[in-house]
Enzyme design. Structure first.
Site, PDB file in Angstrom:
ATOM      1  N   CYS A  54      35.173  14.096  14.122  1.00  0.00           N
ATOM      2  CA  CYS A  54      33.817  13.484  14.108  1.00  0.00           C
ATOM      3  C   CYS A  54      32.847  14.296  14.751  1.00  0.00           C
ATOM      4  O   CYS A  54      31.782  14.227  14.480  1.00  0.00           O
ATOM      5  CB  CYS A  54      34.020  12.050  14.682  1.00  0.00           C
ATOM      6  SG  CYS A  54      34.721  10.794  13.785  1.00  0.00           S
ATOM      7  N   ASP A  75      63.572   3.259  16.385  1.00  0.00           N
ATOM      8  CA  ASP A  75      64.046   2.038  15.579  1.00  0.00           C
ATOM      9  C   ASP A  75      65.805   2.218  15.555  1.00  0.00           C
ATOM     10  O   ASP A  75      66.076   3.134  15.604  1.00  0.00           O
ATOM     11  CB  ASP A  75      63.314   1.634  14.504  1.00  0.00           C
ATOM     12  CG  ASP A  75      63.351   2.408  13.435  1.00  0.00           C
ATOM     13  OD1 ASP A  75      64.321   3.604  13.458  1.00  0.00           O
ATOM     14  OD2 ASP A  75      62.827   2.266  12.332  1.00  0.00           O
ATOM     15  N   CYS A 118      36.217  12.256  18.758  1.00  0.00           N
ATOM     16  CA  CYS A 118      37.481  12.950  18.267  1.00  0.00           C
ATOM     17  C   CYS A 118      36.915  14.397  17.853  1.00  0.00           C
ATOM     18  O   CYS A 118      35.878  14.704  17.280  1.00  0.00           O
ATOM     19  CB  CYS A 118      38.253  12.181  17.196  1.00  0.00           C
ATOM     20  SG  CYS A 118      37.758  12.429  15.309  1.00  0.00           S
TER      21      CYS A 118
HETATM   22 ZN   LIG Z   1      36.588  10.779  15.139  1.00  0.00          ZN
END
Ligand SMILES: [Zn+2]
Length: 376
Positions: free
Chosen positions: A315, A94, A312
């Site tokens: 998880c 930015d 992921c």
């Molecule tokens: Zn996850």
């Protein structure tokens, strides 16, 4: 064959939504794209390899933070931002304009630029279009943002007009300074930023000025500054249409998952936001059913993963009960795993968006998403 400096091709559209690829020297960026925020040369709590494994093609760096610490000239002596932080793919920086106004003390704004004191040690600095281009060149940024003034939410029409006009003068100075940047200008891209608050007429004037100057991509600036989703979508109903269809459109600082889906519907290609990282450190996880706060006592013995639909590494390994324990105990690993899941969730969302546009079923995806996702 060498990679192009910058090219953008749209491979499919569905309504106003589009999917495509930006090609740059350091790699391709699939759009719609979400850029994790790496404020201080790090996506907080994440290794670069994990950010990449989650599916990110590009990250964002903050000029304001990096110019103050470790400093742009020091970064250049160390070979630029990519080698320093160990991320070899594209980085968008930015311009520092937004953060200097929101974070620093004692700012003094003039036509020249913004004089300010560092929020870290009080030291005096100046940011102008020329200095911002110089810093982004020293960082060896791939996508450089024009220096602008983010118009404050709730200002009058006159204030919005004057602020936009100044940003357009600064956009021209940014273009000239960027073009004078030698070899960097031959390998990096420059984006202009549309301003004009929520006013359709001002947005039109701003877009026309930017197109006259000519940029590789165009950002819609000045949104997600407290106006609320309905007002933001109202502006996005017309603002992106004013920008060239053959260039990427970037909605700065957005947002929540449902903001992103609604903005893609309105023709936006690129996003960035601190939410997945910041929320992760605060114990909030994003899921396909909406955000959840892992600190909540109801997760103390919950053996489910954060999101049963998420693939992921977090998880597939750990339970909500374990994450609840880590976060409650203030363990570092809690912030790391929550962030990793959130970054993965955002990239998974973008992948689903891209695939559904490519298959001509984005409207079905968006309706299904909204049906299941409950906003906090
Ligand atoms: Zn996850």
């Amino acid at each position: 064959m060498t990679q192009p400096r910058f090219s953008f091709s749209v491979s499919a559209t569905d309504g106003k939504a589009r999917t495509g690829v930006i090609s740059m020297r350091r790699g391709e960026i699939r759009t719609p794209a979400f850029m994790p925020v790496g404020t201080a040369a790090t996506v907080k709590a994440m290794r670069p390899a994990e950010v990449r494994a989650a599916g990110a093609d590009i990250i964002l760096g903050n000029t304001y933070h990096l110019m103050l610490r470790p400093g742009a000239e020091r970064m250049a002596r160390l070979g630029g931002l990519h080698g320093f932080m160990g991320w070899d793919r594209p980085i968008l920086t930015d311009s520092g304009g937004y953060q200097v106004m929101s974070l620093s003390a004692l700012t003094r704004m003039s036509e020249e630029g913004v004089a300010f004191s560092s929020h870290i040690d009080g030291s005096k600095h100046m940011l102008s279009p020329e200095r911002s281009m110089e810093i982004q060149r020293l960082l060896d940024s791939d996508i450089v943002m024009a220096f602008d003034e983010c118009t404050r939410n709730g200002c009058t029409h006159d204030e919005a007009a004057q602020s936009m006009e100044r940003s357009m003068r600064w956009a021209k100075r940014s273009r000239d300074a960027f073009d004078a940047g030698g070899a960097h200008a031959d390998r990096a891209a420059l984006f202009g930023i549309q301003q004009g608050s929520l006013d359709e007429g001002l947005r039109r004037v701003s877009a026309d000025r930017l197109i006259d100057i000519g940029f590789d991509g165009y950002a819609v600036g000045g949104l997600a500054v407290g106006e609320g989703q309905e007002a933001m979508f109202g502006c996005l109903d017309f603002a992106p249409d004013m920008l060239p269809p053959d260039r990427p459109r970037y909605l700065m600082g957005v947002g929540k998952p449902d903001d992103i889906v609604g903005a893609v519907e309105r023709g936006i290609d690129m996003f960035d936001c601190v939410l997945p990282t910041r929320s992760g450190r605060n114990g909030q996880a994003f899921t396909w059913n909406g955000p959840l706060n892992i600190r909540n006592a109801r997760f103390a013995e919950d053996r489910e993963p954060l999101d049963p639909r998420c693939a992921c590494p977090v998880c597939s390994t750990w339970s909500r009960a374990y994450l609840h324990h880590l976060v409650k105990a203030g363990e570092m690993l809690g912030a790391m795993l929550m962030t990793q899941h959130n970054i993965h969730f955002y990239q998974d969302l973008m992948r689903n968006i891209r695939d559904s546009i490519a298959q001509g079923r984005f409207a079905v995806f968006a309706a299904g998403f909204r049906n299941e996702y409950k906003r906090a």
